[in-house]
Each structure stands twice: as C-alpha cells, then as structure tokens.
Scaffold this motif. Structure first.
Motif, mmCIF file in Angstrom:
data_model
loop_
_atom_site.group_PDB
_atom_site.id
_atom_site.type_symbol
_atom_site.label_atom_id
_atom_site.label_comp_id
_atom_site.label_asym_id
_atom_site.label_seq_id
_atom_site.Cartn_x
_atom_site.Cartn_y
_atom_site.Cartn_z
ATOM 1 N N ARG A 1 0.811 -1.214 0.000
ATOM 2 C CA ARG A 1 0.000 0.000 0.000
ATOM 3 C C ARG A 1 0.854 1.278 0.000
ATOM 4 O O ARG A 1 0.594 2.177 -0.788
ATOM 5 N N PRO A 2 1.904 1.383 0.846
ATOM 6 C CA PRO A 2 2.661 2.636 0.873
ATOM 7 C C PRO A 2 3.381 2.957 -0.436
ATOM 8 O O PRO A 2 3.659 4.125 -0.709
ATOM 9 N N THR A 3 3.715 1.941 -1.239
ATOM 10 C CA THR A 3 4.496 2.198 -2.453
ATOM 11 C C THR A 3 3.630 2.418 -3.693
ATOM 12 O O THR A 3 4.152 2.773 -4.748
ATOM 13 N N ALA B 1 3.856 5.952 -5.222
ATOM 14 C CA ALA B 1 5.089 6.184 -5.974
ATOM 15 C C ALA B 1 5.020 5.533 -7.354
ATOM 16 O O ALA B 1 5.521 6.095 -8.338
ATOM 17 N N ARG B 2 4.414 4.356 -7.443
ATOM 18 C CA ARG B 2 4.279 3.697 -8.748
ATOM 19 C C ARG B 2 3.416 4.537 -9.688
ATOM 20 O O ARG B 2 3.704 4.667 -10.872
ATOM 21 N N LEU B 3 2.335 5.095 -9.141
ATOM 22 C CA LEU B 3 1.468 5.940 -9.957
ATOM 23 C C LEU B 3 2.209 7.192 -10.410
ATOM 24 O O LEU B 3 2.138 7.585 -11.580
ATOM 25 N N ARG C 1 -7.333 -3.399 -3.961
ATOM 26 C CA ARG C 1 -7.940 -3.094 -5.271
ATOM 27 C C ARG C 1 -9.155 -2.183 -5.114
ATOM 28 O O ARG C 1 -9.299 -1.180 -5.826
ATOM 29 N N ASP C 2 -10.023 -2.533 -4.173
ATOM 30 C CA ASP C 2 -11.257 -1.764 -3.991
ATOM 31 C C ASP C 2 -10.982 -0.385 -3.393
ATOM 32 O O ASP C 2 -11.694 0.583 -3.702
ATOM 33 N N ALA D 1 -9.854 5.864 -1.986
ATOM 34 C CA ALA D 1 -9.316 5.913 -0.627
ATOM 35 C C ALA D 1 -7.803 5.755 -0.609
ATOM 36 O O ALA D 1 -7.132 6.228 0.308
ATOM 37 N N VAL D 2 -7.267 5.047 -1.617
ATOM 38 C CA VAL D 2 -5.821 4.864 -1.770
ATOM 39 C C VAL D 2 -5.439 5.346 -3.155
ATOM 40 O O VAL D 2 -6.102 5.011 -4.144
#
Length: 369
Positions: A99-101, A104-106, A127-128, A134-135
């Motif tokens: 989740r935290p990374t 950065a990928r986006l 995924r949801d 939310a993420v």
C-alpha cells in the motif's frame, strides 16, 4: 395576490436577474479540459504527431484534433503542454508492491497493474480502496496468492486432487478474484479440473508452465506464461521451429511475460528470436516488474536486450497490456479512452528511457499533484 405596484417591482427584479443567471450558467463548473500543444506518441504511428489538442470530458478523451484552427469550447479549462510528448499511461503486467508504495508507482507513470501475491482478502481490499479513491495508486487486477500443490508462504490454496482444485477455483470466483495464478508444483490429476472449473467461471489461469509443460500450457488454455522455465533450449531451435512455436502461442492467445530482468544476458538473448516472432504474429509479449529492483524499467531494458524495438516495448506496456487485462479503454490515446496519460521528457520511440522521465501524470483528465 400582490398589489399591482408590488407585482411590477417583482417583474422588474426578475428581468434584472436574468442576465445574472445567464452569466452564472456560463461561469459554472468547467465541462472539461483542453490539453493544448501536445505531441502525441503511440505505437500505432511510427513518429510523434506534434501540434495536437486532447479534449477531455468527464474523465475520458473526447477528441484529438490539430491545434491549427482549434476553437476552444465554452466552459473548458486549458492546460498548455508546450509541445510535451504525451504517451498513454503505463501498465505493469506483474506488480509486487504494498500500500505505501502504490502512490510512488502511480507517480512514476504506472496507471494500471496486474497485481501479484499477497493474501486474497488484502489484495481485494487494496484493489477496492484504489477504485474508491481511498488509496492513490494504479488500477489493480488481482489474484491473491498462488494456487499450488505444496504449502508455502505465497500459496493460498494447496491442491491435492480434483476436488480441492475445483473448491479453490470456486472460492476465488466467489471472493471476486480477477484471475488465478498457478504455481509450478500442481499434481497432474488436478490440472484438468482446474482448467474446467476456471472456464466455468470465466477466470483466466496464468503462471509458469510447471508440470503442465509447454504443450499442456498452450493446449490447456493457460492465458499467460510467466517466466522462462519449461521452454526448450531455444538456442538449439532453428528459425522454422521458433516460428512454429510462436504461431502456436499467438493462435492460442497465450501471452508471454518472461520477466527477463531476473535472468542473465545469455537467457535474454536466447529468448529474443521467440519474443520477436510472437510479436510478428500478433501475439502479446508483456513487461512485468515483479521483484526487479528498478521496477518496470529494468524489465524494459532486459526486453530491449532481447531485441525488441522501442515501438514494440511501448506497445507492451500500453495497448497490448490493456488488451490482455480486458481494459481496452486504457493504454491508448483515442476518443472514448480513459484520460490516463503521461507527459515524458524525450521520445520513447527513439529511446525507451524516456518513459522513466515522467514530467506529468494525468488520471481521468486531472493532473496528479
């Protein structure tokens, strides 16, 4: 009933309000955004197209037109890209991340990914969470951990026979998995029930060839082959046999996700003729970051060493990956497509390293800040 004088005053006030209402309507929220002076780069055209306007409405590309003669529609914002090179957002065919990374990928330009590993419930929740906003991260399709024949930290379902094979597929389908990722140690007796049950739920099976062998993977209907294990020694196959194998893979719509970043130079070079032959026949060769320290760009470098041209690599991480995921609105710059795109420094049709030099990320027509 109002007195005549009061009625007249009310009518006059109403007339005075009409122009104000008209101005308010014209000055309401914008209907979209025009990205001006864009240079469009896509694998379908062998050269960049400068001087273009991307008109985005409701998160999708409405049209792409030449800048010359363009008339800005009312109630549209503008963003001047000043000739910047625009490519569709990148798609990773095998992402391992937490989740935290994801943010950065986006920010690095990956707008969608085939998400590998992790317990199914946490993968689905992630995924949801991305879908709901939310993420912040790439759009995800998920499988959860492996379906395999022996226990392990990365194994969700241990398959021992036909019954356990069917129950594993049933559980994944009910839970909402997007695809099923197989391990390489499945018992032979469970292979046919796995494939039959997956077809029933329209779930794709993907993974290494394992006990299936290359023929079993192709004929059985494996949707994607991960890695390089299970292939014959390609250095000993002449061009006719390479072409025949490539034809079978392309005709069977089996994508290759070789993950060459983790392999040595000799393996990369050996796989080159097969990968190029599959591409010539319209088959899919996709790029997956997996556990590569440099992410997706390490895999692109490895595929380039195997001999794939920049235009083929751009297709691998945009259009072809989107088709593989069943997300045709991603990975392309065209009317109706999702307005997920990047502005990069340099022309990736000349040098794929330009894809690692992301200047802007636009998701749903909104620039990521």
């Amino acid at each position: 009933m109002l007195p005549r004088a009061a009625s007249a005053r009310a009518g006059a006030a109403g007339l005075l309000l009409l122009p104000l209402l008209a101005v308010a309507c014209r000055n309401g929220p914008p209907e979209g955004t025009a990205f001006l002076h864009a240079t469009i780069v896509d694998p379908g055209s062998r050269a960049p197209r400068p001087g273009q306007v991307l008109l985005v409405r409701r998160g999708r590309i409405d049209t792409i037109v030449p800048q010359d003669g363009f008339v800005l529609p009312e109630k549209f914002d503008t963003v001047d890209l000043a000739g910047g090179l625009v490519v569709a957002g990148l798609i990773d065919a095998g992402l391992i991340a937490d989740r935290p990374t994801l943010r950065a990928r986006l920010r690095g330009g990956i707008v969608a990914a085939r998400f590998l590993g992790g317990p199914l419930d946490s993968a689905l929740a992630l995924r949801d969470a991305v879908r709901s906003g939310a993420v912040l991260g790439p759009r995800l399709v998920v499988s959860g951990a492996l379906v395999d024949g022996t226990p392990g930290d990365d194994v969700a379902f241990v398959i021992t026979d036909a019954r356990s094979a069917r129950r594993a597929i049933d559980s994944l389908a009910v839970a909402g998995a997007d695809f099923v990722r197989l391990g390489g140690r499945l018992p032979a007796s469970a292979l046919r029930p796995l494939f039959d049950e997956a077809r029933h739920f329209d779930l794709h099976l993907e993974g290494p060839t394992g006990l299936l062998g290359l023929d079993g993977a192709i004929d059985g209907g494996l949707r994607a082959i991960e890695g390089t294990d299970g292939f014959p020694d390609l250095t000993k196959l002449d061009s006719a046999r390479i072409d025949a194998l490539a034809e079978r893979l392309a005709r069977g719509r089996v994508a290759l996700i070789p993950m060459l970043a983790s392999r040595d130079s000799a393996t990369r070079v050996a796989f080159g003729p097969l990968l190029r032959a599959v591409r010539r026949r319209g088959g899919a060769v996709l790029a997956a970051s997996g556990s590569a320290s440099g992410g997706l760009h390490d895999e692109l470098d490895a595929l380039a060493q195997a001999g794939l041209a920049p235009v083929e690599l751009l297709a691998a991480v945009t259009r072809d990956a989107a088709r593989f995921l069943g997300a045709d609105s991603l990975g392309v710059l065209a009317p109706g497509a999702a307005a997920d795109f990047l502005v990069v420094s340099g022309n990736p049709l000349d040098d794929l390293r330009a894809l690692s030099k992301v200047e802007r990320v636009v998701i749903g027509g909104k620039e990521l800040r």
